[in-house]
Design a protein around this motif. Structure first.
Motif, mmCIF file in Angstrom:
data_model
loop_
_atom_site.group_PDB
_atom_site.id
_atom_site.type_symbol
_atom_site.label_atom_id
_atom_site.label_comp_id
_atom_site.label_asym_id
_atom_site.label_seq_id
_atom_site.Cartn_x
_atom_site.Cartn_y
_atom_site.Cartn_z
ATOM 1 N N ILE A 35 0.839 -1.173 0.057
ATOM 2 C CA ILE A 35 -0.132 0.082 0.046
ATOM 3 C C ILE A 35 0.676 1.200 -0.237
ATOM 4 C CG2 ILE A 35 -1.720 1.260 1.385
ATOM 5 C CD1 ILE A 35 -2.922 -1.216 2.266
ATOM 6 N N LEU A 38 2.406 1.733 -3.620
ATOM 7 C CA LEU A 38 1.434 1.992 -4.603
ATOM 8 C C LEU A 38 1.041 3.489 -4.410
ATOM 9 C CD1 LEU A 38 -0.602 -0.995 -4.935
ATOM 10 C CD2 LEU A 38 1.129 -0.062 -6.501
ATOM 11 N N SER A 39 0.785 3.672 -3.269
ATOM 12 C CA SER A 39 0.416 5.274 -2.833
ATOM 13 C C SER A 39 1.338 6.413 -3.126
ATOM 14 C CB SER A 39 -0.478 5.048 -1.525
ATOM 15 O OG SER A 39 0.673 4.786 -0.589
ATOM 16 N N THR A 111 -7.131 -3.194 -1.072
ATOM 17 C CA THR A 111 -5.666 -2.870 -1.337
ATOM 18 C C THR A 111 -5.838 -1.600 -2.449
ATOM 19 O OG1 THR A 111 -4.874 -4.879 -0.606
ATOM 20 C CG2 THR A 111 -3.397 -3.360 -1.954
ATOM 21 N N SER A 115 -4.632 2.003 -1.525
ATOM 22 C CA SER A 115 -3.739 2.927 -2.045
ATOM 23 C C SER A 115 -4.002 4.016 -2.600
ATOM 24 C CB SER A 115 -3.206 1.739 -3.132
ATOM 25 O OG SER A 115 -2.739 0.805 -2.415
ATOM 26 N N THR A 183 -0.528 4.628 6.847
ATOM 27 C CA THR A 183 -0.996 3.313 6.383
ATOM 28 C C THR A 183 -1.695 2.647 7.532
ATOM 29 O OG1 THR A 183 0.993 2.222 6.263
ATOM 30 C CG2 THR A 183 -0.006 3.287 4.382
#
Length: 242
Positions: A35, A38-39, A111, A115, A183
């Motif tokens: 996560i 990707l974020s 997920t 993200s 997160t």
């Protein structure tokens, strides 16, 4: 002392060894890392675009002619300002729940949704970091781009943005570390991240101390690792300036 040690050993065995409960932490760490990655990538891409729009509008505000293109660019700048105000003015956990339960309620990939939510949040802070870096670049760099025959976008791409990224890289790395810790609220939307994994173990063993301590230590070790990398990066950037 021996009795305390035996009790600690029994608590450790109960929480992590029995039923291979340590795998929850390993799986949760992997989910947290995914996560965050990707974020972080999404936030960086979004932040660069928004920073370019806002800095370009600010730099050309005094000399631009009132054309249709300028008005459209002003609308884009207004949308960017609204985005920054809303995202930075509301808690990330609220944004996460709105996106998960309202906007993308039909999407079952938690997920991906998480993200997206964290990426939108991070993009606002990355945008301001990069915008500050762009505004700090001397206007002579833009003139140098024009003298080479570059248009504005080419000047930003080949001259300004590379220098900006170099200057703000330590700040971006610190934002990545902050994103990693943010997160930890992913469990609010039933995502089994690292924090949620510790909560699952606690709910099955009824022993809060050991699972929470393990989660805290894992976060601490990961953050210390990235902090060390940021320190090395800063020293190398300073040495490259000489």
């Amino acid at each position: 002392m021996q009795a305390w040690f035996e009790g600690l050993k029994a608590d450790f065995t109960l929480n992590f060894i029995n039923d291979n409960r340590w795998q929850y932490l390993l799986s949760g760490l992997g989910q947290t890392a995914l996560i965050t990655l990707l974020s972080g990538l999404m936030g960086l891409a979004l932040g660069i675009v928004i920073a370019m729009v806002r800095s370009t509008y600010d730099k050309t505000a005094d000399n631009a002619r009132p054309t249709l293109g300028r008005k459209l660019f002003g609308v884009a700048d207004w949308f960017c300002r609204v985005y920054l105000t809303v995202i930075r003015g509301t808690p990330v956990v609220v944004q996460l729940m709105i996106i998960y339960f309202v906007i993308l309620a039909s999407v079952r990939n938690g997920t991906l949704v998480a993200s997206l939510a964290f990426g939108l949040n991070s993009g606002a802070y990355v945008a301001e970091i990069i915008r500050g870096g762009i505004m700090a670049i001397d206007n002579g760099q833009f003139e140098a781009g024009r003298s080479l025959g570059f248009n504005y976008l080419q000047t930003m791409r080949f001259i300004v943005i590379p220098q900006t990224i170099k200057n703000v890289l330590p700040s971006l790395a610190n934002e990545f570390i902050a994103l990693l810790k943010e997160t930890s609220v992913a469990g609010y939307v039933a995502i089994q991240d690292l924090t949620k994994a510790g909560d699952i173990i606690r709910s099955r063993t009824y022993s809060p101390f050991m699972p929470l301590l393990a989660v805290a230590l894992i976060y601490l070790v990961v953050v210390m690792f990235f902090t060390k990398l940021v320190g090395i990066l800063e020293r190398r950037l300073r040495s490259s300036d000489h």
